[in-house]
Design an enzyme around this catalytic site. Structure first.
Site, PDB file in Angstrom:
ATOM      1  CD  GLU A  28      -0.318   4.846  -5.914  1.00 27.87           C
ATOM      2  OE1 GLU A  28       0.530   4.515  -5.079  1.00 27.87           O
ATOM      3  OE2 GLU A  28      -0.029   5.562  -6.899  1.00 27.87           O
ATOM      4  CG  ASN A  29      -8.726   7.977  -7.564  1.00 30.08           C
ATOM      5  OD1 ASN A  29      -8.774   9.200  -7.641  1.00 30.08           O
ATOM      6  ND2 ASN A  29      -9.619   7.179  -8.122  1.00 30.08           N
ATOM      7  CB  ALA A  30      -5.869  11.827  -9.543  1.00 26.89           C
ATOM      8  CB  ALA A  31      -9.323  11.911  -5.395  1.00 29.06           C
ATOM      9  CE1 TYR A  32      -1.866  11.094  -5.159  1.00 30.99           C
ATOM     10  CE2 TYR A  32      -1.429  12.860  -3.631  1.00 30.99           C
ATOM     11  CZ  TYR A  32      -1.151  12.206  -4.811  1.00 30.99           C
ATOM     12  OH  TYR A  32      -0.172  12.666  -5.633  1.00 30.99           O
ATOM     13  CD  GLU A  39      -1.406  -4.511   2.874  1.00 29.56           C
ATOM     14  OE1 GLU A  39      -1.793  -3.791   1.915  1.00 29.56           O
ATOM     15  OE2 GLU A  39      -0.444  -4.198   3.601  1.00 29.56           O
ATOM     16  CB  CYS A  53      -1.564   1.255   6.439  1.00 33.37           C
ATOM     17  SG  CYS A  53      -3.229   0.866   5.838  1.00 33.37           S
TER      18      CYS A  53
END
Length: 164
Positions: A65-69, A76, A113
């Site tokens: 993850e990243n703060a900038a989603y 995967e 996803c």
């Protein structure tokens, strides 16, 4: 127009994790290890993927993850991209995916996803052979799909890009 079945060749099987083949059990355990190392400080949802190549090599991936989603990446794709970057000539035989809340003991069923389905489907197309997919649920059941196509029956592929 008469009704017609369009997914008759698809196969998804559900069975107990206790009855999986040893190589699948090992792949699921590797996916659990990957999930435990996920970088998921925002969602607290840990996903791990283990990719088994034709040679038997296993490559792991987890969600990053990243703060900038939008800059994060799913487990995967991390696993598949890493496998193909390190071993470009090898085909992917199978992928195990597990997911859980960081604070939970057990796992929950989480399907890939749409972006991950499309990416994995591309590898099926390139290697011209299906990739088996294994997903673990909270009840200790394994969902086995004999092809990524089962999860993406109307996939976009290179065939859509060709002019007639």
């Amino acid at each position: 127009m008469p009704k017609r079945e369009i997914t008759k060749n698809s196969k998804i099987t559900v069975y107990s994790v206790d009855s999986v083949e040893p190589e699948v059990a090992e792949l699921i355990e590797q996916a659990k290890l990957a999930a435990s190392q996920a970088y998921a400080p925002y969602s607290n949802f840990q996903v791990g993927a283990a990719v088994k190549l034709k040679s038997g090599k296993i490559v792991l991936g987890n969600n990053q993850e990243n703060a900038a989603y939008p800059s994060g990446l799913c487990a995967e794709r991390v696993a598949c991209f890493s496998a193909k970057a390190q071993f470009p000539e090898e085909s992917i035989d199978m992928i195990a995916i597990v997911a859980k809340q960081a604070s939970a003991e057990g796992y929950t069923l989480a399907t890939p996803c749409g972006s991950c389905r499309q990416s994995m489907s591309e590898y099926e197309n390139i290697q011209e052979q299906p990739i088996k997919l294994y997903l673990l649920n909270a009840e200790g059941e394994v969902y086995e799909s004999d092809s990524i196509d089962n999860l993406l029956p109307f996939k976009f592929s290179e065939k859509n890009l060709k002019s007639e």
